[in-house]
Design an enzyme around this catalytic site. Structure first.
Site, short mmCIF file in Angstrom:
data_model
loop_
_atom_site.label_atom_id
_atom_site.label_comp_id
_atom_site.label_asym_id
_atom_site.label_seq_id
_atom_site.Cartn_x
_atom_site.Cartn_y
_atom_site.Cartn_z
N ARG A 1 0.81 -1.22 0.00
CA ARG A 1 0.00 0.00 0.00
C ARG A 1 0.84 1.26 0.00
O ARG A 1 0.37 2.33 -0.33
CB ARG A 1 -0.92 0.03 1.22
N ASN B 1 7.38 24.83 12.29
CA ASN B 1 7.63 25.68 11.13
C ASN B 1 7.95 24.82 9.92
O ASN B 1 8.40 23.68 10.05
CB ASN B 1 8.84 26.59 11.40
N ARG C 1 20.28 28.75 4.66
CA ARG C 1 19.57 29.44 5.74
C ARG C 1 20.39 29.28 7.00
O ARG C 1 20.62 28.18 7.47
CB ARG C 1 18.17 28.86 5.93
N HIS D 1 21.62 30.48 12.48
CA HIS D 1 20.74 31.28 13.32
C HIS D 1 20.59 30.67 14.71
O HIS D 1 20.79 29.48 14.90
CB HIS D 1 19.33 31.34 12.72
N LYS E 1 15.30 22.43 18.79
CA LYS E 1 14.58 22.15 17.55
C LYS E 1 14.68 20.67 17.19
O LYS E 1 15.69 20.03 17.49
CB LYS E 1 15.16 22.96 16.39
N HIS F 1 22.17 27.14 14.18
CA HIS F 1 21.62 26.16 13.26
C HIS F 1 21.46 26.76 11.87
O HIS F 1 21.08 27.91 11.73
CB HIS F 1 20.25 25.68 13.76
N TYR G 1 10.31 21.82 11.07
CA TYR G 1 10.99 21.74 12.36
C TYR G 1 10.11 22.23 13.49
O TYR G 1 9.38 23.20 13.37
CB TYR G 1 12.34 22.47 12.34
N GLU H 1 16.82 37.10 18.29
CA GLU H 1 17.44 36.40 17.17
C GLU H 1 18.85 36.91 16.93
O GLU H 1 19.13 38.10 17.04
CB GLU H 1 16.59 36.59 15.90
N LYS I 1 19.61 39.53 5.26
CA LYS I 1 19.93 39.46 6.68
C LYS I 1 21.13 38.54 6.93
O LYS I 1 22.04 38.87 7.69
CB LYS I 1 18.71 38.96 7.46
N ASP I 2 21.16 37.38 6.27
CA ASP I 2 22.24 36.41 6.49
C ASP I 2 23.57 36.89 5.92
O ASP I 2 24.63 36.50 6.42
CB ASP I 2 21.87 35.05 5.89
#
Length: 184
Positions: A23, A49, A59, A62, A72, A119, A132, A143, A169-170
């Site tokens: 299945r 998220n 990404r 952070h 997380k 992370h 996550y 942050e 931002k990064d």
């Protein structure tokens, strides 16, 4: 569920059991009781998220600081990422050390990241969907982060440098040695 310690204190790699038959497949992604028994701590996730990104997106790195710090549990629903963590806990025996693992919809690996870690992830396939859970609410003023290509951390993101896609931002994040580890 297979739960293994990583090289970083408090960080765990999980692999849920996958049951397949004619299945399709069934995967129990998370069992709170089993998980807490394995890591010997209580974790209450309050946010979930999801991001969808194409190949080359990076990404991170952070984190949230102080009382807004977050643990997380990261997994990939579709596609693949290189998930990267850096221990930013000054009093930790693994402070400044990194760990990375490919997480994909195919291998079903998940990474538990304790509070106090930076992370980030690089996206290895188009239309990758990352999910996550977080154990604390997002608070923008808490942050912070470190630039992804920090020369001291020497992280191989598995992406060709010219293909890297970053947020504005990064691009402005400090190096690890210039990072302010004090709580905001």
């Amino acid at each position: 569920m297979l739960i293994k310690k990583t090289s970083l204190e408090g960080c765990y790699l999980l692999q849920p059991k996958k049951i397949e038959d004619h299945r399709g497949a069934f995967i129990l992604n998370f069992n709170k009781k089993e998980f807490e028994e394995a890591i010997k701590q209580k974790v209450d996730f309050v946010l979930e998220n999801e991001s969808i990104s194409n190949y080359g997106v990076v990404r991170g790195l952070h984190m949230q600081k102080g009382q807004f710090s977050q643990a997380k549990l990261v997994r990939v629903v579709h596609g693949a990422i290189l998930d990267v963590v850096v221990d930013a806990r000054i009093d930790s025996p693994t402070f400044g050390e990194t760990f990375s693992q490919i997480l994909s919809a195919e291998n079903n690996y998940q990474l538990f990241i304790p509070r106090g870690f930076l992370h980030g992830f690089s996206v290895l396939q188009d239309k990758t969907k990352v999910n996550y859970k977080c154990d604390n609410y997002y608070f923008p003023a808490a942050e912070d982060g470190v630039v992804f290509n920090d020369s001291d951390l020497k992280i191989d993101w598995k992406i060709v440098e010219n293909d890297v896609i970053l947020s504005e931002k990064d691009k402005k994040l400090p190096s690890f040695k210039d990072f302010n580890f004090q709580i905001k």
